[in-house]
Design an enzyme around this catalytic site. Structure first.
Site, PDB file in Angstrom:
ATOM      1  N   ASN A  12      19.360  45.389  23.515  1.00  0.00           N
ATOM      2  CA  ASN A  12      19.744  45.109  22.176  1.00  0.00           C
ATOM      3  C   ASN A  12      19.789  46.289  21.498  1.00  0.00           C
ATOM      4  OD1 ASN A  12      19.756  44.397  19.467  1.00  0.00           O
ATOM      5  ND2 ASN A  12      18.018  42.900  19.590  1.00  0.00           N
ATOM      6  N   ARG A  71      23.125  42.087  23.598  1.00  0.00           N
ATOM      7  CA  ARG A  71      23.179  41.237  22.089  1.00  0.00           C
ATOM      8  C   ARG A  71      24.365  41.956  21.537  1.00  0.00           C
ATOM      9  NH1 ARG A  71      20.225  41.522  16.884  1.00  0.00           N
ATOM     10  NH2 ARG A  71      20.813  39.113  16.175  1.00  0.00           N
ATOM     11  N   HIS A 161      21.703  34.228  14.352  1.00  0.00           N
ATOM     12  CA  HIS A 161      20.613  33.827  15.080  1.00  0.00           C
ATOM     13  C   HIS A 161      21.020  32.536  16.298  1.00  0.00           C
ATOM     14  CE1 HIS A 161      17.954  34.427  11.566  1.00  0.00           C
ATOM     15  NE2 HIS A 161      17.893  35.393  12.372  1.00  0.00           N
ATOM     16  N   ASN A 192      11.720  37.183   9.346  1.00  0.00           N
ATOM     17  CA  ASN A 192      12.052  37.980   8.336  1.00  0.00           C
ATOM     18  C   ASN A 192      13.602  37.264   7.932  1.00  0.00           C
ATOM     19  OD1 ASN A 192      11.478  39.882   6.978  1.00  0.00           O
ATOM     20  ND2 ASN A 192      11.383  41.280   8.548  1.00  0.00           N
ATOM     21  N   ARG A 222      16.515  38.971   1.554  1.00  0.00           N
ATOM     22  CA  ARG A 222      17.872  38.366   1.269  1.00  0.00           C
ATOM     23  C   ARG A 222      17.672  36.993   0.430  1.00  0.00           C
ATOM     24  NH1 ARG A 222      19.156  38.007   7.098  1.00  0.00           N
ATOM     25  NH2 ARG A 222      19.594  39.977   7.834  1.00  0.00           N
ATOM     26  N   GLU A 366      14.938  35.074  22.797  1.00  0.00           N
ATOM     27  CA  GLU A 366      16.114  35.378  22.747  1.00  0.00           C
ATOM     28  C   GLU A 366      16.683  36.444  24.011  1.00  0.00           C
ATOM     29  OE1 GLU A 366      17.731  36.048  18.565  1.00  0.00           O
ATOM     30  OE2 GLU A 366      15.493  36.443  18.352  1.00  0.00           O
TER      31      GLU A 366
HETATM   32  P1  AMP Z   1      10.156  37.620  12.730  1.00  0.00           P
HETATM   33  O1  AMP Z   1      11.625  38.416  11.997  1.00  0.00           O
HETATM   34  O2  AMP Z   1      10.700  36.447  13.492  1.00  0.00           O
HETATM   35  O3  AMP Z   1       9.582  38.605  13.718  1.00  0.00           O
HETATM   36  O4  AMP Z   1       9.052  37.373  11.577  1.00  0.00           O
HETATM   37  C1  AMP Z   1       8.789  37.831  10.864  1.00  0.00           C
HETATM   38  C2  AMP Z   1       7.804  37.120   9.839  1.00  0.00           C
HETATM   39  O5  AMP Z   1       6.922  36.340  10.562  1.00  0.00           O
HETATM   40  C3  AMP Z   1       7.036  37.957   8.690  1.00  0.00           C
HETATM   41  O6  AMP Z   1       7.392  37.574   7.349  1.00  0.00           O
HETATM   42  C4  AMP Z   1       5.584  37.710   9.002  1.00  0.00           C
HETATM   43  O7  AMP Z   1       4.672  37.972   8.084  1.00  0.00           O
HETATM   44  C5  AMP Z   1       5.636  36.498   9.889  1.00  0.00           C
HETATM   45  N1  AMP Z   1       4.455  36.081  10.632  1.00  0.00           N
HETATM   46  C6  AMP Z   1       4.340  36.896  11.805  1.00  0.00           C
HETATM   47  N2  AMP Z   1       2.774  36.581  12.244  1.00  0.00           N
HETATM   48  C7  AMP Z   1       2.428  35.798  11.451  1.00  0.00           C
HETATM   49  C8  AMP Z   1       1.155  35.076  11.275  1.00  0.00           C
HETATM   50  N3  AMP Z   1       0.248  35.061  12.361  1.00  0.00           N
HETATM   51  N4  AMP Z   1       0.997  34.299  10.094  1.00  0.00           N
HETATM   52  C9  AMP Z   1       1.943  34.154   9.174  1.00  0.00           C
HETATM   53  N5  AMP Z   1       3.196  34.697   9.415  1.00  0.00           N
HETATM   54  C10 AMP Z   1       3.404  35.507  10.267  1.00  0.00           C
END
Ligand code: AMP
Length: 380
Positions: A12, A71, A161, A192, A222, A366
């Protein structure tokens, strides 16, 4: 003698970092994983140097790599499936750089670096848009503007995604014990960046992101869906250029702007809301509201979902956000099991026994999806 393992490297290659994983695809076991950061900013000067560092990090494991999967952000309308990145396909992909001026050169730079370093090893591009564009009908994929803009500039919905939605779709079919070609789902990738997909008979019929990842749900930074006239109004009133407005909508909006939390991190938002902060509370409610809104819409579009699938950092981990979403789905007969909902990061049903549609957490992977696609494409 046949080799005992089949080594597939997954790359990636981003604008400033290069992530990799190495799999043995005979067993799908991960052999190695790593990250090279600060490309062009104090670290390696370019992607070729970053990849040389990967080879050094891998040591012995770098020998005998059979295939490499990459990716790639955008496949436009050209790539409706993952594809071997032959000379001809690289030329086609280079024409799509306009769709991702930041990411595409880095993605394609990673492929070119692999061609040089792993001589003779085939490279496969796995496009984040392909799963959507393969089956999405025009009534969902086209914008209601003069079709000449689509013809001239490719202005339409692509969705992103896709690799994650594909992985959880396949995993959900297996979990539900249904043939892939018969499974109907609403898949929710909440992280995110967030997007939903409507899956009918195993393929995408709609998704919330659009020409770019800006559309749809409220995300970390966003804004998601917004009246285009509101954008024009701000640009006019504040004399903003398209580039400045792009930054505002992509980097300075969403949960961050509404909740007053840097990056819009879900954990920080939940903590702030628990202390009674109204902005953080509103941000979480916006996220849950719009997710529920699309779940209802997509359930209709797929003709009744076999399951609602949740994944991504928030979908897999945040019992609070899941609860806020499911609370709004009563009209579909969906009920949460609060005890089951405490789970984090594993395959689990979090809906109650009597729920009309099960809500299932499926952790996404992924990188493994890219490795699987790489093997599939090259086996053809
Ligand atoms: P990602 O982009 O898939 O890595 O997701 C990131 C998001 O997941 C962020 O907003 C984090 O705050 C949330 N996140 C990760 N771990 C936790 C958790 N244990 N409880 C609540 N939110 C989480």
């Amino acid at each position: 003698m046949k080799k005992a393992i089949r080594k597939v490297l997954v790359v990636n290659s981003g604008s400033s970092s290069l992530k990799y994983q190495l799999f043995d695809m005979k067993t799908e076991a991960r052999l190695a994983k790593g990250l090279v950061e600060r490309i062009g900013a104090g670290g390696p000067a370019n992607h070729a140097e970053a990849l040389a560092k990967v080879v050094a990090d891998l040591g012995e494991l770098a020998n005998g790599i059979d295939e490499i999967g990459h990716r790639v952000l955008h496949g436009g309308e050209v790539f409706k499936d993952s594809a071997q990145m032959t000379k001809a396909n690289m030329a086609k992909a280079k024409k799509l750089v306009k769709f991702g001026p930041l990411h595409m050169p880095a993605n394609l730079g990673g492929i070119e670096a692999c061609e040089k370093i792993f001589k003779g090893v085939p490279n496969v591009g796995v496009f984040d848009t392909a799963f959507h564009i393969a089956t999405m009908p025009d009534c969902a994929g086209m914008y209601a503007i003069d079709p000449k803009y689509c013809k001239k500039y490719g202005i339409r919905k692509y969705g992103f995604h896709g690799t994650s939605h594909k992985f959880i779709t396949q995993a959900a079919a297996k979990f539900l014990k249904k043939p892939l070609a018969k499974v109907n789902l609403v898949t929710c990738h909440l992280g995110n960046g967030s997007s939903l997909a409507a899956i009918k008979n195993g393929g995408v019929v709609d998704t919330t992101m659009g020409l770019t990842p800006l559309a749809g749900l409220v995300m970390g930074t966003r804004c998601g869906d917004i009246d285009a006239a509101a954008v024009l109004s701000i640009m006019e009133s504040e004399k903003k250029s398209p580039a400045e407005m792009d930054r505002i909508l992509n980097k300075e909006s969403g949960l961050q702007a509404v909740g007053g939390v840097k990056g819009g991190d879900c954990r920080d938002l939940c903590a702030k809301a628990a202390k009674g902060d109204r902005g953080a509370e509103l941000a979480l409610e916006m996220l849950a509201y719009r997710t529920a809104l699309y779940i209802g819409a997509y359930n209709t579009i797929v003709g009744g979902a076999d399951a609602i699938i949740m994944t991504g950092g928030i979908g897999e981990n945040s019992s609070e956000v899941r609860a806020r979403i499911v609370k709004r789905l009563g009209a579909l007969g969906i009920k949460l099991d609060p005890k089951a909902n405490k789970v984090r990061g594993e395959i689990a049903v979090v809906s109650a026994k009597g729920s009309k549609i099960p809500v299932v957490i499926i952790p996404t992977n992924e990188e493994l999806m890219i490795a699987r696609d790489t093997v599939r494409v090259l086996a053809k």
